[in-house]
Design an enzyme around this catalytic site. Structure first.
Site, PDB file in Angstrom:
ATOM      1  N   HIS A 170       4.687  28.740 -12.172  1.00 17.24           N
ATOM      2  CA  HIS A 170       4.506  27.534 -11.365  1.00 17.24           C
ATOM      3  C   HIS A 170       5.195  26.323 -11.999  1.00 17.24           C
ATOM      4  O   HIS A 170       5.252  26.186 -13.218  1.00 17.24           O
ATOM      5  CB  HIS A 170       3.035  27.242 -11.072  1.00 17.24           C
ATOM      6  CG  HIS A 170       2.121  27.287 -12.262  1.00 17.24           C
ATOM      7  ND1 HIS A 170       1.781  28.458 -12.915  1.00 17.24           N
ATOM      8  CD2 HIS A 170       1.436  26.307 -12.891  1.00 17.24           C
ATOM      9  CE1 HIS A 170       0.948  28.196 -13.895  1.00 17.24           C
ATOM     10  NE2 HIS A 170       0.732  26.901 -13.923  1.00 17.24           N
ATOM     11  N   HIS A 213       6.446  27.117 -15.882  1.00 15.75           N
ATOM     12  CA  HIS A 213       5.748  27.987 -16.826  1.00 15.75           C
ATOM     13  C   HIS A 213       4.948  29.031 -16.052  1.00 15.75           C
ATOM     14  O   HIS A 213       4.776  28.946 -14.834  1.00 15.75           O
ATOM     15  CB  HIS A 213       4.859  27.190 -17.777  1.00 15.75           C
ATOM     16  CG  HIS A 213       3.674  26.553 -17.117  1.00 15.75           C
ATOM     17  ND1 HIS A 213       3.756  25.421 -16.356  1.00 15.75           N
ATOM     18  CD2 HIS A 213       2.366  26.902 -17.110  1.00 15.75           C
ATOM     19  CE1 HIS A 213       2.559  25.086 -15.914  1.00 15.75           C
ATOM     20  NE2 HIS A 213       1.692  25.976 -16.350  1.00 15.75           N
ATOM     21  N   HIS A 257      -4.793  34.859  -5.187  1.00 15.63           N
ATOM     22  CA  HIS A 257      -4.938  33.835  -6.216  1.00 15.63           C
ATOM     23  C   HIS A 257      -5.169  32.450  -5.619  1.00 15.63           C
ATOM     24  O   HIS A 257      -4.473  32.038  -4.691  1.00 15.63           O
ATOM     25  CB  HIS A 257      -3.702  33.824  -7.124  1.00 15.63           C
ATOM     26  CG  HIS A 257      -3.970  33.141  -8.425  1.00 15.63           C
ATOM     27  ND1 HIS A 257      -4.723  33.709  -9.422  1.00 15.63           N
ATOM     28  CD2 HIS A 257      -3.624  31.914  -8.886  1.00 15.63           C
ATOM     29  CE1 HIS A 257      -4.814  32.881 -10.443  1.00 15.63           C
ATOM     30  NE2 HIS A 257      -4.157  31.777 -10.145  1.00 15.63           N
TER      31      HIS A 257
HETATM   32 FE   LIG Z   1      -0.202  26.133 -15.534  1.00 15.87          FE
END
Ligand SMILES: [Fe+2]
Length: 392
Positions: free
Chosen positions: A299, A337, A262
């Site tokens: 994150h 979140h 990612h």
């Molecule tokens: Fe985000």
């Protein structure tokens, strides 16, 4: 803007006599940012650009309230209603969603041509969510459509003539907006690792000349809004050159940077402004390590508020949260979140995401405006736990 353009007629040497066919002198104007120490343009007017005959204060207060209690929030611009939708224009019809000292973020569904307008307090960035429009400016016109970002430099007089179904997200900055510096050479050319370059940018290509007298121009300035009446129509520029002008760039021309695992949010960065950045999340091949987890990790955006505007496809990480096209999520600093429950498992083995989103990260907290209150979905903060005060 980092590179030079020339449109219409200009004299061979700057600051020399330049005459109309009737022998009269054109009026030269230097538009220069940062105290004339940075980018500038020289424009040649048929009439004096200084000739005003009236000025009226038309300031309308635009209040905001802090994000209290602090929580992730979801706003549905697709549910915003206007009192008289057939009479909305893209300047006076803007509704304030969020704001801080650095940027005001507005939304509008425009159906009528706007008045002439300029923002003297900073650059504006329009994102065309749907529909078409012609942006008429003192530098010339640009046709724009869905997916276009339009950068309007400070004090560029313009108006928006909408086509069908025009929905705009508008960022009003308190400074200048441009490409990230790390994608530019020291002389301003886009570098090879930039996700977009000069070939992707559009600007006005010919002068826009309008003959009229006693013309109203709304000017947003640092203390409010003043309506000036100009002796002559501001669209009287027969030619200009320089590196300061409005330009457009379509989000489909942003080439995503991908990897085996990612990639972090900065690979999506498209613009930088004063204490904020704008990123483009575009349809892309996703992470291709055999054990890759294609959706983002949880994150904590420690130093920024993260605003995401969902404009195309189906955003993988937000499945099951009630978010749809036109939604905005606000994930403020102070709350971690991440993907909605089940999104990680659901994305394993997927090799392509068909999603388009525009992200604005602000380094100072975003407060909530009238339009945010009008379209908030109160359930969103509880969508990870599936329980909470407004869940049920
Ligand atoms: Fe985000």
């Amino acid at each position: 803007m980092p590179y030079y353009r020339q449109v219409g007629e200009i004299p061979r040497k700057r600051h020399t006599q330049f005459r109309a066919p009737d022998g009269s002198l054109y009026a030269e104007e230097l538009m220069g940012v940062e105290g004339f120490s940075s980018d500038s343009a020289l424009l040649y007017h048929r009439h004096l650009p200084t000739a005003i005959v009236d000025a009226v204060d038309v300031t309308v207060p635009r209040d905001t309230a802090p994000n209290l209690p602090l929580k992730p929030r979801h706003f549905r611009t697709q549910d915003l209603k206007w009192e008289a939708p057939a009479d909305v224009d893209a300047v006076t019809g803007r509704r304030l969603l969020f704001g801080n000292a650095d940027v005001r973020i507005c939304f509008v569904e425009a159906t009528q041509p706007s008045p002439l307008y300029r923002n003297a307090a900073g650059d504006e960035l329009l994102y065309v969510q749907t529909g078409t429009a012609v942006i008429e400016t003192i530098y010339g016109s640009m046709a724009v459509g869905d997916g276009d970002y339009v950068v309007l430099p400070t004090s560029c007089t313009y108006r928006v003539v909408p086509g069908d179904d025009l929905r705009l997200l508008v960022l009003e900055a308190s400074g200048h907006i441009g490409p990230p510096k790390r994608y530019l050479s020291t002389k301003g050319q886009f570098l090879e690792h930039s996700p977009y370059c000069e070939r992707d940018l559009r600007g006005p290509v010919e002068p826009l000349l309008v003959d009229d007298t006693d013309v109203e121009v709304f000017v947003r300035h640092r203390a409010g809004v003043t309506k000036f009446t100009y002796a002559n129509h501001p669209f009287d520029v027969v030619g200009w050159d320089g590196a300061l002008y409005p330009w457009a760039f379509n989000i489909r021309d942003f080439e995503p940077i991908t990897g085996r695992v990612h990639q972090p949010p900065p690979v999506h960065q498209t613009f930088e402004g004063p204490n904020f950045v704008v990123c483009s999340f575009c349809p892309r091949k996703v992470d291709y390590h055999p054990l890759a987890v294609p959706v983002p990790y949880n994150h904590a955006n420690v130093d920024s508020d993260e605003l995401m505007f969902y404009v195309g496809g189906n955003y993988e990480a937000r499945k099951g949260s009630g978010i749809g096209l036109g939604s905005l999520s606000l994930h403020p600093s102070g709350v971690t979140h991440g993907p909605q429950p089940g999104a990680v498992e659901g994305a394993l083995g997927v090799d392509y995401f068909d999603e388009t989103a525009v992200m604005v990260d602000t380094f100072r907290p975003l407060e909530l405006g009238e339009a945010a209150d009008a379209c908030e979905d109160p359930r969103y903060a509880w969508s990870w736990a599936k329980r909470g005060p407004d869940w049920s």
